[in-house]
Design an enzyme around this catalytic site. Structure first.
Site, PDB file in Angstrom:
ATOM      1  N   ASP A 121       0.832  -1.206   0.000  1.00  0.00           N
ATOM      2  CA  ASP A 121       0.000   0.000   0.000  1.00  0.00           C
ATOM      3  C   ASP A 121       0.865   1.253   0.000  1.00  0.00           C
ATOM      4  OD1 ASP A 121      -2.332   1.807   0.881  1.00  0.00           O
ATOM      5  OD2 ASP A 121      -3.266  -0.176   0.862  1.00  0.00           O
TER       6      ASP A 121
ATOM      7  N   HIS B 291      -3.818   6.134   3.327  1.00  0.00           N
ATOM      8  CA  HIS B 291      -4.559   4.959   2.886  1.00  0.00           C
ATOM      9  C   HIS B 291      -4.039   3.679   3.549  1.00  0.00           C
ATOM     10  CE1 HIS B 291      -5.766   1.818  -0.097  1.00  0.00           C
ATOM     11  NE2 HIS B 291      -6.801   2.611  -0.331  1.00  0.00           N
TER      12      HIS B 291
ATOM     13  N   SER C 193     -11.185  -0.738  -1.190  1.00  0.00           N
ATOM     14  CA  SER C 193      -9.935  -0.951  -0.450  1.00  0.00           C
ATOM     15  C   SER C 193     -10.222  -1.376   0.985  1.00  0.00           C
ATOM     16  CB  SER C 193      -9.138   0.353  -0.379  1.00  0.00           C
ATOM     17  OG  SER C 193      -8.593   0.664  -1.622  1.00  0.00           O
TER      18      SER C 193
END
Ligand SMILES: [Ca+2]
Ligand SMILES: [Ca+2]
Ligand SMILES: [Ca+2]
Ligand SMILES: [Ca+2]
Length: 534
Positions: free
Chosen positions: A166, A221, A385
């Protein structure tokens, strides 16, 4: 047989003194029994209970117990030998001391064990347990993955590694303390590639984007994803991750601007070669790539569980590599259990669909740790996600529970236990469909399939013989039994011992009448009555 002389006295004397919390059994072989509850008329409970006891002979009356409520009411329970054509209930009802009598029915449990973590921000994590009161969107009670019941089965294992491929992870956040994967083959910060894997000082993961050993999150994120999967839970602070013990392998493949496939591919090989059990891939691309497919297939061939987001275009556009056979492709749902048709950040966004979708999971308003600030708990993300992270968390719990299962068996478990038909009838057809796949994951159902069956102490598992005996008898019982207690007819304890592996134990008692032998395991107990004759 002398014992018969004691029949009535023993039976009546014990009425108020012998208290059984156990299932009462005895050693006469296949004799059927029946149980009754009797409420006595008020006053003189002791003599009334004795009168009830005297209605039956010792051969008929297996066990009795009296209890007085705080209001002075006396209840009796009686276990009697079932006799063809004899209406014991009718006899009890007809007795002048009895206010009412009824069968002692069996109850079933209405509650199941649940674990609610203490984390201060847990109440924001609707995906775990949804109370139907999400402030900013339509929500439905129970539209969740049943995590509190799942935690009662499995909380994860520190040997399981989940690779977070990520934007990096804020690895120094206290809610990740002790949870970031460590490459122990590498000596930290000595400027050398000690393990010879081509990367210098890759002690806590690697930044494949910037080519350094500090995969710090510059975006947020990855930190959100990692906290959904594995924030330290039940520690009063922050959020509760799904897996309370797994290690998070921090592999950064995206910096503030880019995420090249080549970085991603390298991270996949690194994860697999350094023992990752699960790859969380909350990212995707529009174009297929043989090299990336090869990397995914390499992971699958090494028994690694690969979880990939379906993408957020609200269309059937394939987000690559979610369509590679063998990966778990994940779509997103809202707090009301419908597909996320629009995410809060863009009117043209939404959970993708298509025949390659495996399952859906919560993906809207997913709170997680902040990459900027250790005390900011108001950051949330929405997208496939986040849904992917829930599936990875479940995969890591299943890997902890089933260390020998194949990655495909775990994929099957996640899919086959998902809740079907939770969404709109138009999209969520019976069985697998293009919008919800096999359904919204249910962590409890998935873990329940292989949950250990609680040990139950049963009459048939225990034998005490011969019965009657002359004071010397033998016992056989399951190895789970923890304690054996022998009491005389008055309930006075004669002997008690730890019961580890003492099958066939020979016991001698100097008693005339009978003894009660109780076998205990945790809060369960079985009592056998053995007649002693001289
Ligand atoms: Ca190295
Ligand atoms: Ca080094
Ligand atoms: Ca926490
Ligand atoms: Ca369906």
């Amino acid at each position: 047989m002398k014992a018969t002389q004691h029949t009535q006295t023993n039976a009546t004397k014990t009425l108020l003194t012998v208290v059984f919390s156990a299932i009462i059994l005895f050693g006469f072989g296949q004799i059927e029994t029946e149980r009754f509850i009797v409420r006595l008329k008020n006053g003189n409970g002791e003599s009334k209970s004795m009168a009830i006891g005297n209605m039956f002979s010792e051969k008929q009356l297996i066990d009795t117990r009296c209890f007085k409520t705080s209001e002075g009411t006396t209840f009796m329970t009686l276990t009697l030998v079932k006799e063809n054509g004899i209406d014991h209930l009718g006899q009890l009802k007809a007795n002048e001391n009895v206010l009412y009598a009824e069968k002692d029915e069996l109850a079933v449990l209405c509650g199941e064990e649940q674990i609610r973590p203490t984390d201060a921000q847990y109440y924001k994590q609707w995906a775990m347990q949804n109370n139907g009161n999400i402030p900013f969107t339509a929500s439905k009670k129970g539209a969740d993955i049943d995590m509190e019941k799942a935690w009662a089965i499995e909380q994860g294992d520190s040997s399981v590694i989940v690779a977070i491929i990520d934007t990096g992870v804020k690895w120094d956040h206290p809610d990740f303390a002790g949870r970031i994967w460590v490459n122990y083959e590498e000596v930290p910060n000595n400027g050398l590639d000690d393990d010879g894997n081509g990367l210098i000082d890759d002690f806590n993961g690697w930044d494949f984007a910037d080519k350094d050993n500090n995969p710090m999150d510059e975006n947020g994120h990855g930190t959100n994803i990692a906290s959904v999967i594995g924030a330290n839970a039940n520690n009063t602070a922050g959020f509760a991750g799904m897996d309370w013990n797994c290690k998070l392998m921090n592999l950064k493949v995206m910096n503030q601007t880019n995420a090249y496939y080549s970085w991603w591919i390298e991270a996949i090989y690194y994860a697999v070669d350094h023992g990752a059990d699960v790859l969380n891939m909350s990212l995707g691309g529009e174009t297929e790539s043989q090299a990336l497919t090869d990397a995914v297939n390499y992971a699958l061939s090494k028994n690694v569980i690969v979880v990939v987001a379906m993408g957020n275009n609200a269309s059937n556009k394939v987000s690559y590599p979610s369509n590679v056979s063998g990966v778990i492709a994940v779509g997103a749902t809202d707090p009301d259990d419908t597909r996320s048709e629009v995410f809060n950040w863009s009117a043209t966004s939404g959970s993708n669909f298509g025949s390659h979708i495996s399952v859906v999971a919560p993906g809207s308003y997913i709170y997680g740790l902040s990459h900027k600030d250790n005390s900011d708990y108001n950051t949330y993300f929405s997208g496939t996600s986040q849904a992917t992270a829930y599936v990875s968390g479940l995969a890591s719990l299943l890997r902890a529970q089933l260390p020998d299962a194949s990655n495909m068996e775990i994929k099957d478990l996640i899919e086959s236990t998902a809740d079907d038909q939770i969404g709109t009838a138009a999209e969520d057809k019976v069985g697998k469909d293009d919008y919800y796949g096999n359904g919204r994951i249910n962590a409890y159902n998935a873990l329940l399939v292989n949950a250990p069956i609680p040990f139950e102490l049963k009459e048939g598992d225990i034998s005490v013989y011969p019965n009657p005996s002359t004071g010397t008898f033998f016992m056989n019982y399951p190895e789970e039994v923890e304690k054996v207690t022998i009491a005389n007819a008055m309930g006075v304890k004669l002997r008690e011992f730890e019961a580890n592996d003492q099958n066939g134990t020979q016991i001698s008692v100097d008693v005339n009448g009978y003894v009660l032998v109780t076998f205990s395991y945790q809060d369960q107990a079985v009592t056998k009555k053995i007649i002693i004759i001289e």
